[in-house]
Design an enzyme around this catalytic site. Sequence first.
Site, mmCIF file in Angstrom:
data_model
loop_
_atom_site.group_PDB
_atom_site.id
_atom_site.type_symbol
_atom_site.label_atom_id
_atom_site.label_comp_id
_atom_site.label_asym_id
_atom_site.label_seq_id
_atom_site.Cartn_x
_atom_site.Cartn_y
_atom_site.Cartn_z
ATOM 1 N N THR A 12 27.344 -36.264 -5.498
ATOM 2 C CA THR A 12 27.167 -34.806 -5.421
ATOM 3 C C THR A 12 25.748 -34.339 -5.711
ATOM 4 O O THR A 12 25.546 -33.202 -6.124
ATOM 5 C CB THR A 12 28.140 -34.097 -6.381
ATOM 6 O OG1 THR A 12 27.818 -34.465 -7.732
ATOM 7 C CG2 THR A 12 29.581 -34.465 -6.084
ATOM 8 N N TRP A 13 24.762 -35.207 -5.500
ATOM 9 C CA TRP A 13 23.376 -34.776 -5.697
ATOM 10 C C TRP A 13 23.058 -33.606 -4.756
ATOM 11 O O TRP A 13 22.536 -32.561 -5.182
ATOM 12 C CB TRP A 13 22.440 -35.958 -5.442
ATOM 13 C CG TRP A 13 20.969 -35.671 -5.671
ATOM 14 C CD1 TRP A 13 20.407 -34.489 -6.082
ATOM 15 C CD2 TRP A 13 19.882 -36.588 -5.498
ATOM 16 N NE1 TRP A 13 19.040 -34.608 -6.171
ATOM 17 C CE2 TRP A 13 18.687 -35.886 -5.820
ATOM 18 C CE3 TRP A 13 19.810 -37.917 -5.099
ATOM 19 C CZ2 TRP A 13 17.440 -36.488 -5.756
ATOM 20 C CZ3 TRP A 13 18.557 -38.521 -5.039
ATOM 21 C CH2 TRP A 13 17.387 -37.815 -5.362
ATOM 22 N N TYR B 167 21.275 -32.596 -11.213
ATOM 23 C CA TYR B 167 21.524 -32.203 -9.821
ATOM 24 C C TYR B 167 21.641 -30.677 -9.761
ATOM 25 O O TYR B 167 22.724 -30.102 -9.916
ATOM 26 C CB TYR B 167 22.802 -32.838 -9.282
ATOM 27 C CG TYR B 167 22.789 -34.347 -9.230
ATOM 28 C CD1 TYR B 167 21.613 -35.088 -9.343
ATOM 29 C CD2 TYR B 167 23.986 -35.063 -9.078
ATOM 30 C CE1 TYR B 167 21.623 -36.472 -9.291
ATOM 31 C CE2 TYR B 167 23.986 -36.445 -9.022
ATOM 32 C CZ TYR B 167 22.801 -37.136 -9.135
ATOM 33 O OH TYR B 167 22.818 -38.516 -9.090
ATOM 34 N N ALA C 292 27.793 -35.936 0.181
ATOM 35 C CA ALA C 292 28.189 -34.897 1.138
ATOM 36 C C ALA C 292 27.997 -33.541 0.491
ATOM 37 O O ALA C 292 28.207 -33.380 -0.714
ATOM 38 C CB ALA C 292 29.635 -35.075 1.578
#
Length: 334
Positions: free
Chosen positions: A21-22, A58, A282
């Site tokens: 989830t970056w 992130y 994604a």
Amino acid sequence: MVDTTRIPGTDMQATRIGLGTWAIGGWMWGGTDEEQSVRTVQKAVDRGISLIDTAPVYGMGTSERFVGEALLENGRRDRVVLATKCGLNWSGSQPYRDARPERIRQEVDDSLQRLRTDVIDIEQVHWPDPNVPVEETAGALKDALQAGKIRAIGVSNFSPEQMDRFRKEAPLSVVQPPYNLFERGVEDDVLAYVREHRLTSLTYGALCRGLLTGKMTPDQTFQGDDLRNMDPKFQGARFQQYVAAVDRLDGFAQERFGKRAIHLALAWVLAQPGVGVALWGARRPDQLDALAEIDGIQLTQDDLAEIDRIVSETVTDPVGPEFMAPPARNQAAA
């Protein structure tokens, strides 16, 4: 969905494809969209992905908040192994390494709040801190484990020597290195260490920052703070080599399996010794659709040899992912 793997020292099982989830955090990926990000996480879980990997840095908390929101509904939190990280701090948008025990303790508490959970399944040290003894960082995480705030401990971007020192102070379950068709530097040391000590690897970068999607053209440009503006793979003549390599890999995947380069790239990672989980990044729900095409690829030794031949013939000036390493505290201040 693909097979599962066990997280050592626990009763947790995770699918061998996890959601990274970056990009959802927006930072260094040209921004983010909350509604779209939440739907992406929810779709991943609903499709059977049971490991979600995030980090405070992130988006400076953004990714964790979106993940926490996404998992609130329909019992999704209970269906996933939730992994996050610690050991980085930031000034504005500049991250720097900070794995002091007091920072680790603060990060664990902050992540628990942002993720809206009472326990973090896997807490990983994001990068080793050259200014803090590994043993001190390990001790802080061992305290969090004993306090019931986390269920398992991991490290990311650590060398075998650093992991040896870490394991003398705290139990280590997970190792997260960069690894993909183009970036294989961890094969002979980190992944060998994972196999020897029966740890689980969560490899990141399976699509090499989008390069292996097969969607990039030789004249591709990137906007704003996109990290690919700093990645040497995406510059000049070297970028042309990598695009040409992906084109040949795509042709091979179509001829051999009726698939595309994006499917081949993930199947290749999952076929490598020492790989437990491959993280798939994604930021939109549709970017998960390619996962349905992975199951039909069974790579033989001849297939792997042909992939190696294509890469070695096409990429004559390879470079690793070293550009992503954040500075130490004293370097950031300077």
